[in-house]
Design a protein around this motif. Structure first.
Motif, mmCIF file in Angstrom:
data_model
loop_
_atom_site.group_PDB
_atom_site.id
_atom_site.type_symbol
_atom_site.label_atom_id
_atom_site.label_comp_id
_atom_site.label_asym_id
_atom_site.label_seq_id
_atom_site.Cartn_x
_atom_site.Cartn_y
_atom_site.Cartn_z
ATOM 1 N N ARG A 201 -4.734 -1.922 -5.896
ATOM 2 C CA ARG A 201 -4.878 -2.161 -7.264
ATOM 3 C C ARG A 201 -4.909 -0.644 -7.844
ATOM 4 N N ALA A 202 -5.568 0.473 -7.310
ATOM 5 C CA ALA A 202 -5.387 1.678 -8.024
ATOM 6 C C ALA A 202 -4.015 2.497 -7.978
ATOM 7 N N HIS A 203 -3.308 2.286 -6.734
ATOM 8 C CA HIS A 203 -2.256 3.152 -6.481
ATOM 9 C C HIS A 203 -0.986 2.278 -6.495
ATOM 10 N N ARG A 204 -0.867 0.995 -6.150
ATOM 11 C CA ARG A 204 0.232 0.198 -6.033
ATOM 12 C C ARG A 204 0.096 -1.270 -6.448
ATOM 13 N N ASP A 206 1.782 -3.134 -8.070
ATOM 14 C CA ASP A 206 2.882 -3.946 -8.037
ATOM 15 C C ASP A 206 3.093 -4.514 -6.695
ATOM 16 N N VAL A 207 2.181 -4.368 -5.703
ATOM 17 C CA VAL A 207 2.219 -4.755 -4.300
ATOM 18 C C VAL A 207 1.413 -6.094 -4.363
ATOM 19 N N ARG A 208 2.032 -7.202 -3.660
ATOM 20 C CA ARG A 208 1.148 -8.438 -3.445
ATOM 21 C C ARG A 208 0.138 -8.397 -2.447
ATOM 22 N N CYS A 209 -1.011 -8.704 -2.271
ATOM 23 C CA CYS A 209 -1.918 -8.875 -1.659
ATOM 24 C C CYS A 209 -2.532 -10.145 -1.141
ATOM 25 N N VAL A 210 -2.123 -10.400 0.169
ATOM 26 C CA VAL A 210 -2.290 -11.891 0.736
ATOM 27 C C VAL A 210 -3.476 -12.033 1.475
ATOM 28 N N ALA A 211 -4.453 -12.694 1.246
ATOM 29 C CA ALA A 211 -5.666 -13.065 1.963
ATOM 30 C C ALA A 211 -5.554 -14.151 3.031
ATOM 31 N N ASP A 244 -10.515 -12.035 -7.217
ATOM 32 C CA ASP A 244 -9.662 -11.445 -8.167
ATOM 33 C C ASP A 244 -9.140 -10.038 -7.287
ATOM 34 N N GLU A 245 -9.513 -9.930 -6.017
ATOM 35 C CA GLU A 245 -9.009 -8.683 -5.129
ATOM 36 C C GLU A 245 -7.463 -8.978 -4.698
ATOM 37 N N TYR A 246 -7.218 -10.243 -4.374
ATOM 38 C CA TYR A 246 -6.017 -10.613 -3.791
ATOM 39 C C TYR A 246 -5.216 -11.834 -4.613
#
Length: 344
Positions: A201-204, A206-211, A244-246
């Motif tokens: 969230r801080a640096h990328r 644009d990257v999708r995070c999948v839990a 909201d993290e993922y």
């Protein structure tokens, strides 16, 4: 003495934080080739991603009050964190008491004992059929009886996700490069995912995070149920994850994940743990529907050698009533052309 002990813990921290490799793998499915990264945490000091967690927790514990020789640390663990803890604590002259349950592989129990840990095995399941709440009750009883023992509490200590924010996340983004499109992370305490997500969230952003969780787990919420794969999932909701993290959450069936583990072994000659089977199975869903953008990375939390008598055992699968389901899943994916090979 405090300075010397602190230095030993910090040196252990530095050793554990050596880079683990990101292997580029090519998956073929329905005539389409997709490249992805497998972040091999089994190459860390204690052979799993929990090496990072253990260092963060023990460093935090030491800052609170010195971990002097003879100190006993107690923690509830499904296996990997315990192995990492005993490895680090033995190096500074401290003891470790691991509270485990019947799902902890026999190979893991033997390794814990061989490295000097003491074990308390919780046999009674909780109301959801799991063991986490019973393990935590056992930890609290032990602390009542031995108030000098120390408890890192991997389930609530912010040092857990912080370890992954400052190490695992940055390594993934650096190794994957500008093409990184998504990161698939298995969930148990939720600390690994929360830490990686905080870095992304801080640096990328644009990257999708999948839990990625396993069916029957309530780590991400929902109803609990039977779970067979150790090292992923939990019997209570993660305190580190609010949602909201993922960007997306997936629950994977045990048999489907194990089928993927077995296909990876056949194709790559590499054994991976059940949580890795889960993240790869989640990636397969996205490949199938064409929702993979950029270069995806799957966190392989550990290797599969200690699961020879569980997820890689046909006898165990028959005892659990899932042998036919595993075979059917393998045949279905092979019929769709699924293969894996090392890329480059």
């Amino acid at each position: 003495m405090m300075g010397s002990s602190f230095l030993r813990v910090e040196q252990a921290f530095e050793r554990v934080l050596r880079r683990t490799p990101l292997r580029r793998i090519q998956m073929s499915l329905r005539g389409r080739a997709v490249s992805f990264g497998l972040k091999l945490e089994e190459c860390g000091t204690a052979r799993s991603v929990k090496s990072r967690t253990a260092v963060g927790l023990l460093s935090d514990l030491h800052r609170e009050s010195p971990l002097v020789p003879g100190t006993v640390v107690v923690e509830s663990t499904s296996g990997n964190l315990g192995l990492a803890m005993v490895h680090l604590l033995a190096g500074i002259g401290c003891g470790f008491l691991a509270v485990v349950d019947p799902k902890t592989p026999q190979a893991t129990r033997r390794a814990l004992l061989e490295q000097g840990a003491r074990l308390v095995v919780v046999e009674e399941p909780d109301e959801q059929g799991g063991y986490l709440s019973r393990r935590l009750e056992a930890v609290r009883r032990i602390l009542d009886e031995h108030p000098d023992y120390r408890w890192p509490n991997q389930y609530e200590n912010p040092a857990n996700p912080e370890a992954h924010r400052i190490s695992t996340g940055p390594e993934i983004t650096e190794q994957a490069g500008a093409d990184l499109g998504a990161v698939y992370v298995p969930v148990s305490t939720g600390g690994t995912l929360a830490g990686i997500a905080a870095h992304l969230r801080a640096h990328r952003p644009d990257v999708r995070c999948v839990a990625v969780d396993v069916t029957g787990s309530v780590a991400l919420g929902g109803a609990g149920g039977r779970r067979l794969i150790s090292g992923i999932g939990a019997g209570r909701r993660s305190v580190f994850l609010r949602g909201d993290e993922y960007d997306h959450a997936v629950h994977v069936d045990d048999a489907e994940a194990i089928a993927v583990c077995r296909m990876v072994r056949e194709d790559l000659g590499r054994t991976v743990g059940g949580s890795t089977g889960c993240v790869l199975r989640a990636l397969l869903d996205d490949v199938t529907v064409g929702s993979v953008a950029g270069f995806p990375v799957c966190l392989a939390a550990d290797g599969g050698t200690k699961y020879a008598d569980t997820i890689f055992s046909d006898d165990w699968a028959r005892e659990q009533g899932i042998h036919a389901d595993i075979g059917a899943a393998v045949r279905r994916w092979r019929a769709a052309g699924l293969t894996f090979r090392v890329s480059g």
